[in-house]
Design an enzyme around this catalytic site. Structure first.
Site, PDB file in Angstrom:
ATOM      1  NE  ARG A  17      -3.340   2.422   3.049  1.00  0.00           N
ATOM      2  CZ  ARG A  17      -2.935   3.368   3.860  1.00  0.00           C
ATOM      3  NH1 ARG A  17      -1.814   3.079   4.739  1.00  0.00           N
ATOM      4  NH2 ARG A  17      -3.629   4.471   4.023  1.00  0.00           N
ATOM      5  CG  HIS A  52      -1.139   8.943   3.143  1.00  0.00           C
ATOM      6  ND1 HIS A  52      -1.235   7.509   3.678  1.00  0.00           N
ATOM      7  CD2 HIS A  52      -0.801   9.653   4.374  1.00  0.00           C
ATOM      8  CE1 HIS A  52      -0.541   7.326   4.813  1.00  0.00           C
ATOM      9  NE2 HIS A  52      -0.563   8.422   5.390  1.00  0.00           N
ATOM     10  CD  GLU A  85      -4.686   7.697   9.523  1.00  0.00           C
ATOM     11  OE1 GLU A  85      -4.136   8.882  10.131  1.00  0.00           O
ATOM     12  OE2 GLU A  85      -4.427   6.585   9.971  1.00  0.00           O
ATOM     13  CG  ASN A  88      -5.256   3.480   8.676  1.00  0.00           C
ATOM     14  OD1 ASN A  88      -4.842   2.527   7.968  1.00  0.00           O
ATOM     15  ND2 ASN A  88      -4.436   4.683   8.208  1.00  0.00           N
ATOM     16  CE1 TYR A 142       0.102   2.933  13.439  1.00  0.00           C
ATOM     17  CE2 TYR A 142      -1.646   4.108  12.765  1.00  0.00           C
ATOM     18  CZ  TYR A 142      -0.557   3.446  12.507  1.00  0.00           C
ATOM     19  OH  TYR A 142      -0.043   3.524  11.319  1.00  0.00           O
ATOM     20  CD  GLU A 190      -1.373   3.943   7.973  1.00  0.00           C
ATOM     21  OE1 GLU A 190      -1.007   4.705   9.192  1.00  0.00           O
ATOM     22  OE2 GLU A 190      -1.537   4.809   7.115  1.00  0.00           O
TER      23      GLU A 190
HETATM   24  C1  FCB Z   1      -1.107   7.472  10.663  1.00  0.00           C
HETATM   25  C2  FCB Z   1      -0.771   7.918   9.187  1.00  0.00           C
HETATM   26  C3  FCB Z   1       0.636   7.247   8.826  1.00  0.00           C
HETATM   27  C4  FCB Z   1       1.542   7.200   9.917  1.00  0.00           C
HETATM   28  C5  FCB Z   1       1.109   6.681  11.280  1.00  0.00           C
HETATM   29  C6  FCB Z   1       2.021   6.353  12.134  1.00  0.00           C
HETATM   30  O1  FCB Z   1      -2.228   8.381  11.185  1.00  0.00           O
HETATM   31  O2  FCB Z   1      -1.657   7.574   8.350  1.00  0.00           O
HETATM   32  O3  FCB Z   1       1.033   8.118   7.581  1.00  0.00           O
HETATM   33  O4  FCB Z   1       2.125   8.690  10.160  1.00  0.00           O
HETATM   34  O5  FCB Z   1       0.062   7.285  11.590  1.00  0.00           O
END
Ligand code: FCB
Length: 469
Positions: free
Chosen positions: A86, A130, A175, A304, A306, A371
């Site tokens: 990607r 992006h 995002e 995505n 985290y 992600e």
């Molecule tokens: C996300 C982004 C990516 C990277 C990660 C850590 O928010 O999409 O580009 O910076 O965080």
């Protein structure tokens, strides 16, 4: 429904056949070569060159020099055994004026990259946006202005006409939360504006751009084409069960998650959010018919993930430069979980919860984790190796959570690790390393970390051993 082993079985955990394993990157974070072959400046060039905006004072001028070194990077991916990659296209490389004909040199670069991937059996997955908006379009008003949604659809249309024969997977946006709210409301991302209402308008025009782009692409697609977008999502929970904290949690969930999920998957903005924001905006930037474009069917949703958030009601509007427009009173609290070097809480269960919610509450289309990954302070050892056991543990835990979600009925098709290699990490610059591959920015030397070797085993067995490392 794909079958897989039960999570508590003593057998290895196998993912469904054909599961997508990939790595993810973004143009401004890796390409460098910012002033060659007709590329125009993006908002990130301007922002990163503005003193004080990037923690370590770096910028994306060199990044990973991927524009020149891409064959080496494709070879690294082949060593990882991934079947997907990607990456994003730099709009200012392809359409330097933000309108009109595509720039042949920019197009050639991506065409060669796509061909190189295909030769190695790696499926290219394109993100059209992006965050590197051509600066010329920011000067014309940027995402808070409606016209930009039409500019974006035109750019998407022209690029699809040239690469659509070789690229099947197309996501419009990465995002929109960050591009809209971090960029225009909080001002911690490019273009660095501190205008809460512009943030809400920017989000709408990003989503409208997504919808208009799909209007353009869909009629020219074949059954092989898969269209969608990527959202960053986080489970939100209240610090206590007090009415005030529960309401704070509802408000943050609306701004972080439902502001995007509801228009895209349900074709409407959340009523409670419209009410919350009533003192600030009447949403009169939303025109009749917009939500039909935005809410049209998509073939996949990129997620995505985290970290989760824990929130608490606070007193008074004390946070000004916040992405959470109208919620400057809400406090974010640590939950006591371990964190990555970035201070982000590690919670694989949050990923499970999120995937279940999307399936249950939204009947989401096929899901892809576009992600997930972690930053640590990695550096080469005396022997030249890079030992990153924390990253391996992080990824292993999240893969297991994803496997459990599949077992429990989630239609998850693939998983991209952020990131292939260390890169220019936005406002953290070169100081935050997310890569499976270490990059020495001065020499541009790439060194696969221990996690890269570990991930290569995961992709080859399409799964994990029963016990965590
Ligand atoms: C996300 C982004 C990516 C990277 C990660 C850590 O928010 O999409 O580009 O910076 O965080």
């Amino acid at each position: 429904m794909p079958t897989s082993d039960s999570p508590d079985s003593t057998l290895d955990l196998t993912f469904p056949e054909g599961f997508g394993w990939g790595t993810a990157t973004a143009s401004y974070q890796i390409e460098g070569a910012v002033d060659v072959d007709g590329r125009s400046p993006s908002v990130w060039d301007v922002f990163s060159h503005t003193p004080g905006m990037i923690t370590d004072g770096s910028n994306g001028d060199r990044a990973d020099d991927h524009y020149r070194r891409w064959p080496e990077d494709v070879a690294l991916m082949a060593d990882l055994g991934v079947n997907f990659y990607r990456f994003s296209l730099a709009w200012p490389r392809l359409q330097p004026d933000g309108r009109g004909d595509l720039n042949a040199a920019g197009l050639d670069f991506y065409a060669r990259l796509v061909d190189g991937l295909l030769e190695r059996g790696i499926t290219p997955w394109v993100t059209l946006y992006h965050w590197d908006l051509p600066q010329v379009l920011e000067e014309a008003g940027g995402w808070p202005e409606r016209d930009i949604a039409y500019r974006f659809a035109d750019y998407a249309d022209r690029v699809f006409a040239r690469l659509g024969d070789r690229v099947s997977y197309w996501t419009t946006l990465n995002e929109p939360y960050c591009a809209g709210l971090l960029g225009y409301a909080a001002g911690v991302h490019a273009p660095g504006r501190h205008e809460p209402i512009s943030g809400i308008r920017a989000v709408h025009h990003l989503l409208l751009g997504h919808g208009l782009a799909l209007d353009a692409l869909r009629p020219r697609s074949t059954p092989d084409h898969q269209f969608g977008l990527t959202l960053n999502l986080s489970p939100v929970s209240p610090a206590t069960d007090s009415e005030a904290d529960v309401d704070a949690s509802r408000r943050i969930d609306a701004l972080a998650n439902r502001l995007f999920l509801d228009p895209v998957l349900l074709g409407r903005y959340p009523d409670d959010l419209i009410q919350d924001l009533e003192p600030l905006t009447s949403f009169d930037h939303v025109r009749d018919g917009d939500l039909e474009h935005i809410g049209q069917p998509i073939d996949l949703l990129g997620v995505n993930y985290y970290m989760p958030f824990r929130v608490k009601a606070g007193a008074g509007h004390k946070y000004h430069n916040t992405p959470y427009v109208g919620a400057g009173d809400v406090d974010f609290q640590a939950s006591g979980r371990p964190t990555t070097a970035r201070g982000w809480e590690i919670d694989p269960d949050g990923l499970y919860e999120l995937l279940m919610r999307l399936t249950r509450d939204y009947q989401a289309p096929p899901l892809w984790i576009t992600e997930n990954g972690a930053a640590y302070h990695d550096r080469p050892d005396g022997d030249g190796a890079v030992h990153d056991p924390d990253r391996i543990a992080y990824l292993d835990g999240h893969f297991r959570a994803a496997h459990r979600a599949i077992h429990d009925g989630v239609d998850l098709r693939g998983y991209f690790i952020w990131s292939l290699m260390d890169n220019f990490e936005w406002s953290y610059g070169e100081s935050s390393r997310f890569g499976l591959v270490h990059v020495d920015y001065d020499t541009q030397r790439r060194t696969p970390k221990d996690s890269a070797h570990w991930f290569a085993q995961v992709t080859r067995r399409n799964g994990l051993p029963a016990t965590a490392p």
